[in-house]
Design a protein around this motif. Structure first.
Motif, PDB file in Angstrom:
ATOM      1  N   ILE A 217      53.028  22.096  47.590  1.00  0.00           N
ATOM      2  CA  ILE A 217      53.456  23.487  47.731  1.00  0.00           C
ATOM      3  C   ILE A 217      52.500  24.396  46.955  1.00  0.00           C
ATOM      4  CG2 ILE A 217      55.358  25.112  47.428  1.00  0.00           C
ATOM      5  CD1 ILE A 217      55.746  22.784  49.474  1.00  0.00           C
ATOM      6  N   GLY A 218      51.972  25.390  47.652  1.00  0.00           N
ATOM      7  CA  GLY A 218      50.995  26.298  47.079  1.00  0.00           C
ATOM      8  C   GLY A 218      49.564  25.901  47.346  1.00  0.00           C
ATOM      9  N   ALA A 219      49.378  24.689  47.891  1.00  0.00           N
ATOM     10  CA  ALA A 219      48.020  24.203  48.152  1.00  0.00           C
ATOM     11  C   ALA A 219      47.544  24.630  49.539  1.00  0.00           C
ATOM     12  CB  ALA A 219      47.985  22.679  48.053  1.00  0.00           C
ATOM     13  N   THR A 220      46.244  24.819  49.669  1.00  0.00           N
ATOM     14  CA  THR A 220      45.624  24.969  50.982  1.00  0.00           C
ATOM     15  C   THR A 220      45.512  23.569  51.574  1.00  0.00           C
ATOM     16  OG1 THR A 220      44.375  26.886  50.243  1.00  0.00           O
ATOM     17  CG2 THR A 220      43.593  25.776  52.233  1.00  0.00           C
ATOM     18  N   ALA A 235      50.525  25.540  52.329  1.00  0.00           N
ATOM     19  CA  ALA A 235      51.882  24.987  52.281  1.00  0.00           C
ATOM     20  C   ALA A 235      52.741  25.899  51.415  1.00  0.00           C
ATOM     21  CB  ALA A 235      51.847  23.573  51.714  1.00  0.00           C
ATOM     22  N   GLU A 236      53.761  26.508  52.024  1.00  0.00           N
ATOM     23  CA  GLU A 236      54.537  27.530  51.322  1.00  0.00           C
ATOM     24  C   GLU A 236      55.874  27.027  50.796  1.00  0.00           C
ATOM     25  OE1 GLU A 236      53.354  31.910  52.743  1.00  0.00           O
ATOM     26  OE2 GLU A 236      54.781  30.906  54.070  1.00  0.00           O
ATOM     27  N   ALA A 237      56.498  26.061  51.492  1.00  0.00           N
ATOM     28  CA  ALA A 237      57.857  25.674  51.103  1.00  0.00           C
ATOM     29  C   ALA A 237      58.238  24.377  51.792  1.00  0.00           C
ATOM     30  CB  ALA A 237      58.845  26.783  51.493  1.00  0.00           C
ATOM     31  N   VAL A 238      59.366  23.823  51.342  1.00  0.00           N
ATOM     32  CA  VAL A 238      60.050  22.754  52.057  1.00  0.00           C
ATOM     33  C   VAL A 238      61.408  23.315  52.460  1.00  0.00           C
ATOM     34  CG1 VAL A 238      61.032  20.431  51.890  1.00  0.00           C
ATOM     35  CG2 VAL A 238      58.859  20.943  50.780  1.00  0.00           C
ATOM     36  N   ASP A 239      61.747  23.240  53.751  1.00  0.00           N
ATOM     37  CA  ASP A 239      62.972  23.897  54.207  1.00  0.00           C
ATOM     38  C   ASP A 239      64.206  23.019  53.994  1.00  0.00           C
ATOM     39  OD1 ASP A 239      63.124  22.072  56.332  1.00  0.00           O
ATOM     40  OD2 ASP A 239      62.575  23.521  57.875  1.00  0.00           O
TER      41      ASP A 239
END
Length: 270
Positions: A217-220, A235-239
Motif C-alpha cells: 500500500i502506497g507503492a508504485t 496501490a492505494e488500499a485493500v477493500d
C-alpha cells in the motif's frame, strides 16, 4: 540427518496446540509428502474437521501461487497446511490468506533482529525485499486449505533468486518450533475473532493490522494479471473483500488476484 536442522517435536507441538476448546483439532508432522495442501484438500473431501494441521519436514511437490513450485531442503523451513471451514460470507473469504499473513508476520516478528513486511496478496518479505514465505489458499469440499512455506535455515546457495530466510535475515539460527507455535496460536486468536464477526475486517482490527504490515500500500506497482497483461499504478488500499485497489491513469481498479512487483515502495515511517 543434519544436526543443525533438528526435526520438529510433533508431540510437544500437539500438546501445546490441541485440546478441549482449541481450534486446532489435530497436528501431524510427516517426514515427506508431495504437497501438504493437496493432502488436506483430499482430507476435506473425506469430511476432515476444521482445525486439521499437517506439517511436512520435506515437500516433494510443493505448490505456490500462480502454479509456481515451492522447494526447500528437508527441515530447513516450515511447510504447513491448515484445514478451515469459515462460516463467513463468501466475499469476505478473500481476507483469510491476508489474516494468515498477519499471524505469520507477528510470529516472525518475535525473532530478535528481524524486520519484515507483507506484499499483497501474501508474500512475507525481509527488510531487503527478499522473499521469506509464501501463502496459498485453495478451496475444496466446503473447506479452505491454507498452506504456508517459510524459509528458516535455508542458505543463500539453497535459495532461488530473490529468496531469503529467517536465519539469513536475522544473522543467527532460528527455532522452527517456536515460530510454528507462535504462528498457530496467533492465527487461532485472529481467526476466532474474524469468524465471530462474520468476516468483518474493520471491526476486528484485521484491516488496520494488515495495512500496518503491508509494504504494497502506497507503492508504485506493476501487476501481472492472470491473462498475462500488466497493470501499472499506485496501490492505494485493500477493500472490504481483500482486493487490492490500484489507482491507474484510467481510474481505480480492484484486483482479486495478480502478481505484484513493487516498482517504488512508499518510504516507511518510524
Amino acid at each position: 540427518m543434519d544436526p543443525s536442522r533438528p526435526p520438529l517435536d510433533a508431540a510437544a507441538l500437539g500438546a501445546a496446540l490441541t485440546g478441549d476448546g482449541a481450534l486446532w483439532r489435530s497436528l501431524e508432522v510427516v517426514a515427506e509428502v508431495g504437497s501438504t495442501n493437496a493432502e488436506l484438500l483430499a482430507a476435506a473431501a473425506q469430511d476432515a474437521p476444521e482445525g486439521t494441521v499437517l506439517v511436512a519436514e520435506h515437500q516433494a511437490a510443493g505448490r505456490g501461487r500462480l502454479d509456481r513450485t515451492w522447494t526447500s531442503p528437508p527441515r530447513a523451513g516450515l511447510t504447513v497446511s491448515l484445514l478451515l471451514r469459515p462460516d463467513v460470507p463468501a466475499a469476505r473469504r478473500g481476507w483469510l490468506p491476508l489474516l494468515t499473513g498477519v499471524a505469520l508476520a507477528e510470529a516472525v516478528g518475535e525473532v530478535p533482529g528481524l524486520r519484515t513486511s507483507l506484499k499483497w496478496p501474501n508474500d512475507l518479505l525481509a527488510a531487503d525485499g527478499g522473499k521469506l514465505a509464501g501463502i496459498l489458499a485453495e478451496v475444496g469440499s466446503g473447506a479452505v486449505v491454507v498452506g504456508v512455506g517459510l524459509n528458516v535455515s535455508t542458505t543463500a546457495a539453497e535459495l532461488p533468486e530473490g529468496g531469503s530466510s529467517l536465519a539469513l535475515a536475522a544473522g543467527r539460527p532460528v527455532d522452527r518450533g517456536a515460530v510454528l507455535l507462535g504462528f498457530l496460536r496467533g492465527l487461532e486468536r485472529r481467526y476466532r475473532a474474524w469468524t465471530a464477526a462474520l468476516g468483518d475486517p474493520v471491526g476486528t482490527g484485521l484491516a488496520r493490522d494488515y495495512l500496518a504490515w503491508c509494504s504494497t500500500i502506497g507503492a508504485t506497482v506493476a501487476v501481472t494479471l492472470p491473462d498475462g497483461s500488466t497493470l501499472d499504478g499506485v496501490a492505494e488500499a485493500v477493500d472490504w473483500d481483500g482486493r487490492l485497489v490500484v489507482r491507474t491513469a484510467q481510474g481505480p481498479v480492484e484486483l482479486a488476484t495478480g502478481d505484484v512487483r513493487h516498482v517504488r515502495t512508499r518510504p516507511r515511517e518510524g
